[in-house]
Design an enzyme around this catalytic site. Structure first.
Site, PDB file in Angstrom:
ATOM      1  N   LYS A  13      71.240   5.312  52.146  1.00  0.00           N
ATOM      2  CA  LYS A  13      71.681   6.487  53.275  1.00  0.00           C
ATOM      3  C   LYS A  13      71.131   6.132  54.504  1.00  0.00           C
ATOM      4  O   LYS A  13      71.491   5.871  56.315  1.00  0.00           O
ATOM      5  CB  LYS A  13      71.610   7.405  52.976  1.00  0.00           C
ATOM      6  CG  LYS A  13      72.263   8.348  52.044  1.00  0.00           C
ATOM      7  CD  LYS A  13      71.439   8.987  50.946  1.00  0.00           C
ATOM      8  CE  LYS A  13      70.009  10.047  50.936  1.00  0.00           C
ATOM      9  NZ  LYS A  13      70.017   9.198  50.029  1.00  0.00           N
ATOM     10  N   ARG A  88      71.714  18.437  50.734  1.00  0.00           N
ATOM     11  CA  ARG A  88      70.843  18.362  49.037  1.00  0.00           C
ATOM     12  C   ARG A  88      71.515  19.165  47.920  1.00  0.00           C
ATOM     13  O   ARG A  88      71.481  18.748  46.913  1.00  0.00           O
ATOM     14  CB  ARG A  88      69.775  17.954  48.848  1.00  0.00           C
ATOM     15  CG  ARG A  88      69.009  15.807  49.429  1.00  0.00           C
ATOM     16  CD  ARG A  88      67.687  16.176  49.199  1.00  0.00           C
ATOM     17  NE  ARG A  88      67.057  14.550  49.049  1.00  0.00           N
ATOM     18  CZ  ARG A  88      66.927  14.279  49.366  1.00  0.00           C
ATOM     19  NH1 ARG A  88      67.242  14.071  51.166  1.00  0.00           N
ATOM     20  NH2 ARG A  88      66.848  12.746  49.201  1.00  0.00           N
ATOM     21  N   ARG A 127      60.792  -0.247  49.088  1.00  0.00           N
ATOM     22  CA  ARG A 127      60.832   0.163  50.258  1.00  0.00           C
ATOM     23  C   ARG A 127      59.528   0.221  51.332  1.00  0.00           C
ATOM     24  O   ARG A 127      58.082   0.493  50.206  1.00  0.00           O
ATOM     25  CB  ARG A 127      61.462   1.341  49.742  1.00  0.00           C
ATOM     26  CG  ARG A 127      61.539   2.061  51.151  1.00  0.00           C
ATOM     27  CD  ARG A 127      62.468   2.923  51.178  1.00  0.00           C
ATOM     28  NE  ARG A 127      62.276   4.101  50.431  1.00  0.00           N
ATOM     29  CZ  ARG A 127      63.021   4.674  50.207  1.00  0.00           C
ATOM     30  NH1 ARG A 127      64.447   5.377  50.645  1.00  0.00           N
ATOM     31  NH2 ARG A 127      63.149   6.439  49.640  1.00  0.00           N
ATOM     32  N   ARG A 160      55.913   4.491  50.279  1.00  0.00           N
ATOM     33  CA  ARG A 160      55.694   6.251  50.062  1.00  0.00           C
ATOM     34  C   ARG A 160      55.190   6.582  48.951  1.00  0.00           C
ATOM     35  O   ARG A 160      55.376   5.987  47.976  1.00  0.00           O
ATOM     36  CB  ARG A 160      57.579   6.479  50.439  1.00  0.00           C
ATOM     37  CG  ARG A 160      57.489   6.765  52.076  1.00  0.00           C
ATOM     38  CD  ARG A 160      59.069   7.096  52.066  1.00  0.00           C
ATOM     39  NE  ARG A 160      59.488   7.434  51.237  1.00  0.00           N
ATOM     40  CZ  ARG A 160      60.833   8.397  51.428  1.00  0.00           C
ATOM     41  NH1 ARG A 160      61.699   7.857  51.911  1.00  0.00           N
ATOM     42  NH2 ARG A 160      60.986   9.470  50.233  1.00  0.00           N
ATOM     43  N   ARG A 171      63.350  11.977  41.230  1.00  0.00           N
ATOM     44  CA  ARG A 171      63.815  11.882  42.230  1.00  0.00           C
ATOM     45  C   ARG A 171      65.812  12.028  41.202  1.00  0.00           C
ATOM     46  O   ARG A 171      66.631  12.217  41.855  1.00  0.00           O
ATOM     47  CB  ARG A 171      63.358  11.223  42.983  1.00  0.00           C
ATOM     48  CG  ARG A 171      62.497  12.108  43.882  1.00  0.00           C
ATOM     49  CD  ARG A 171      62.003  10.872  44.671  1.00  0.00           C
ATOM     50  NE  ARG A 171      62.236  10.646  45.968  1.00  0.00           N
ATOM     51  CZ  ARG A 171      62.457   9.491  46.821  1.00  0.00           C
ATOM     52  NH1 ARG A 171      61.541   8.642  46.563  1.00  0.00           N
ATOM     53  NH2 ARG A 171      62.770   9.453  48.447  1.00  0.00           N
TER      54      ARG A 171
HETATM   55  P1  ADP Z   1      67.984   5.878  51.236  1.00  0.00           P
HETATM   56  O1  ADP Z   1      67.615   6.524  52.465  1.00  0.00           O
HETATM   57  O2  ADP Z   1      69.065   6.667  50.599  1.00  0.00           O
HETATM   58  O3  ADP Z   1      66.623   6.457  50.544  1.00  0.00           O
HETATM   59  P2  ADP Z   1      67.599   2.853  51.818  1.00  0.00           P
HETATM   60  O4  ADP Z   1      68.047   3.108  53.576  1.00  0.00           O
HETATM   61  O5  ADP Z   1      65.750   3.772  52.480  1.00  0.00           O
HETATM   62  O6  ADP Z   1      67.578   4.512  50.935  1.00  0.00           O
HETATM   63  O7  ADP Z   1      67.235   1.718  51.713  1.00  0.00           O
HETATM   64  C1  ADP Z   1      66.119   1.836  49.953  1.00  0.00           C
HETATM   65  C2  ADP Z   1      65.311   0.460  49.934  1.00  0.00           C
HETATM   66  O8  ADP Z   1      66.715  -0.483  49.528  1.00  0.00           O
HETATM   67  C3  ADP Z   1      64.924  -0.474  51.045  1.00  0.00           C
HETATM   68  O9  ADP Z   1      63.797  -0.079  51.458  1.00  0.00           O
HETATM   69  C4  ADP Z   1      66.286  -0.865  51.989  1.00  0.00           C
HETATM   70  O10 ADP Z   1      65.488  -1.561  52.473  1.00  0.00           O
HETATM   71  C5  ADP Z   1      67.290  -1.460  50.811  1.00  0.00           C
HETATM   72  N1  ADP Z   1      68.061  -1.003  50.696  1.00  0.00           N
HETATM   73  C6  ADP Z   1      68.948  -0.412  51.771  1.00  0.00           C
HETATM   74  N2  ADP Z   1      70.155  -1.021  51.427  1.00  0.00           N
HETATM   75  C7  ADP Z   1      70.700  -2.069  51.027  1.00  0.00           C
HETATM   76  C8  ADP Z   1      71.472  -2.767  49.841  1.00  0.00           C
HETATM   77  N3  ADP Z   1      72.811  -2.308  50.292  1.00  0.00           N
HETATM   78  N4  ADP Z   1      71.054  -3.661  49.193  1.00  0.00           N
HETATM   79  C9  ADP Z   1      69.471  -4.212  49.165  1.00  0.00           C
HETATM   80  N5  ADP Z   1      68.459  -3.449  50.002  1.00  0.00           N
HETATM   81  C10 ADP Z   1      68.647  -1.877  50.610  1.00  0.00           C
HETATM   82  P1  AMP Z   2      64.049  10.894  52.180  1.00  0.00           P
HETATM   83  O1  AMP Z   2      63.687  10.818  52.796  1.00  0.00           O
HETATM   84  O2  AMP Z   2      65.686  11.698  52.420  1.00  0.00           O
HETATM   85  O3  AMP Z   2      64.240  10.899  50.835  1.00  0.00           O
HETATM   86  O4  AMP Z   2      63.493  12.470  51.376  1.00  0.00           O
HETATM   87  C1  AMP Z   2      61.891  12.718  50.764  1.00  0.00           C
HETATM   88  C2  AMP Z   2      61.810  14.092  50.159  1.00  0.00           C
HETATM   89  O5  AMP Z   2      62.115  14.665  51.181  1.00  0.00           O
HETATM   90  C3  AMP Z   2      62.954  14.745  49.167  1.00  0.00           C
HETATM   91  O6  AMP Z   2      62.553  13.800  48.039  1.00  0.00           O
HETATM   92  C4  AMP Z   2      62.600  15.824  48.873  1.00  0.00           C
HETATM   93  O7  AMP Z   2      61.141  16.120  48.461  1.00  0.00           O
HETATM   94  C5  AMP Z   2      62.496  16.555  50.839  1.00  0.00           C
HETATM   95  N1  AMP Z   2      63.353  16.008  51.066  1.00  0.00           N
HETATM   96  C6  AMP Z   2      64.730  15.984  52.404  1.00  0.00           C
HETATM   97  N2  AMP Z   2      65.147  16.258  52.614  1.00  0.00           N
HETATM   98  C7  AMP Z   2      65.774  17.324  51.831  1.00  0.00           C
HETATM   99  C8  AMP Z   2      66.736  18.431  51.500  1.00  0.00           C
HETATM  100  N3  AMP Z   2      68.247  17.965  52.284  1.00  0.00           N
HETATM  101  N4  AMP Z   2      67.011  19.628  51.187  1.00  0.00           N
HETATM  102  C9  AMP Z   2      65.373  19.391  50.072  1.00  0.00           C
HETATM  103  N5  AMP Z   2      64.772  18.692  50.064  1.00  0.00           N
HETATM  104  C10 AMP Z   2      64.140  17.463  50.932  1.00  0.00           C
END
Ligand code: ADP
Ligand code: AMP
Length: 214
Positions: A13, A88, A127, A160, A171
């Site tokens: 995302k 969420r 990541r 992270r 999660r």
């Molecule tokens: P989210 O915001 O949904 O938690 P991220 O955008 O941070 O996910 O992506 C999670 C991990 O996967 C990151 O390390 C990112 O670089 C990698 N990633 C994102 N999109 C892809 C893809 N299409 N193919 C492979 N790896 C990806």
């Molecule tokens: P993210 O960076 O989107 O993966 O979010 C990391 C963490 O932040 C999540 O696992 C939750 O603990 C908290 N968080 C982020 N967005 C929300 C949301 N909309 N509602 C509740 N918790 C959130």
């Protein structure tokens, strides 16, 4: 254009939202980034949010929703935004809808980035995140130019705390129980679009552009 990114943690995302924000000149609003910035700065909000985040749980709806609803009233949101990680839960989505109704606005697209659970753990362990500017990398799929250094701002990258395997499993459970129902919610509103998030990053993005329009 007002866009919501849906998908499991690690679906991509944030990666896509950053590119969408750039292309369509709208802000990328990530509640996770806002919480992490607050943790880094040692604020009360950060201290409260960290208790939940470290356990892979959601931060309570009231706290998250108030924060988001305030943010979307800022001047830079006039032409829309891309929300990443919000809503969420169904109550968060209902609250957002009420706030938008009050402003005479609505969500245009909810883009669901689909990635099966099997792929998620591998993505999360690789990541690397920049806690200064919110950029995200993957040691294998999307590496930074210099090892562990953010291309965008030069800060040190980190794994992270909540990307450790045990927390990721929790999660994912929370995602299936509380967030996945939003797919039906936005389908019923007629704004849901599905993309295959297992493809390469650039292909996922071109699929999204095909949905949003050039
Ligand atoms: P989210 O915001 O949904 O938690 P991220 O955008 O941070 O996910 O992506 C999670 C991990 O996967 C990151 O390390 C990112 O670089 C990698 N990633 C994102 N999109 C892809 C893809 N299409 N193919 C492979 N790896 C990806
Ligand atoms: P993210 O960076 O989107 O993966 O979010 C990391 C963490 O932040 C999540 O696992 C939750 O603990 C908290 N968080 C982020 N967005 C929300 C949301 N909309 N509602 C509740 N918790 C959130």
């Amino acid at each position: 254009m007002k866009i919501i990114m849906l998908g499991a943690p690690g679906a991509g995302k944030g990666t896509q939202a950053k590119q969408i924000a750039e292309k369509y000149h709208i802000p990328h609003i990530s509640t996770g980034d806002i919480f992490r910035a607050n943790i880094k700065n040692g604020t009360e909000l950060g201290k409260e949010a960290k208790k939940y985040m470290d356990q892979g749980m959601l931060v309570p709806d009231e706290l998250t929703t108030n924060l988001l609803v305030d943010r979307i009233k800022d001047a830079d949101c006039e032409n829309g935004y891309v929300l990443d990680g919000f809503p969420r839960t169904i109550p968060q989505a209902e609250c957002l809808d009420r706030a938008l109704e009050g402003l005479g606005e609505k969500i245009d697209f909810a883009v669901n980035v689909e990635v099966p659970d099997e792929n998620i753990i591998r993505r999360m362990s690789g990541r690397r995140a920049c806690l200064s500017c919110g950029a995200t990398y993957h040691i294998q799929y999307n590496p930074p130019k210099a090892e562990n250094v953010c291309d965008a701002c030069g800060s040190q990258l980190v794994l992270r705390d909540d990307d450790k395997a045990e927390t990721v499993k929790k999660r994912l459970d929370v995602y299936h129980a509380q967030t996945q129902p939003l797919i039906d919610y936005y389908t019923e509103k007629g704004v849901l679009a599905q993309v295959d998030g297992t493809q390469e990053i650039d292909k996922v993005f071109s699929d999204i552009v095909a949905i949003l329009g050039e």
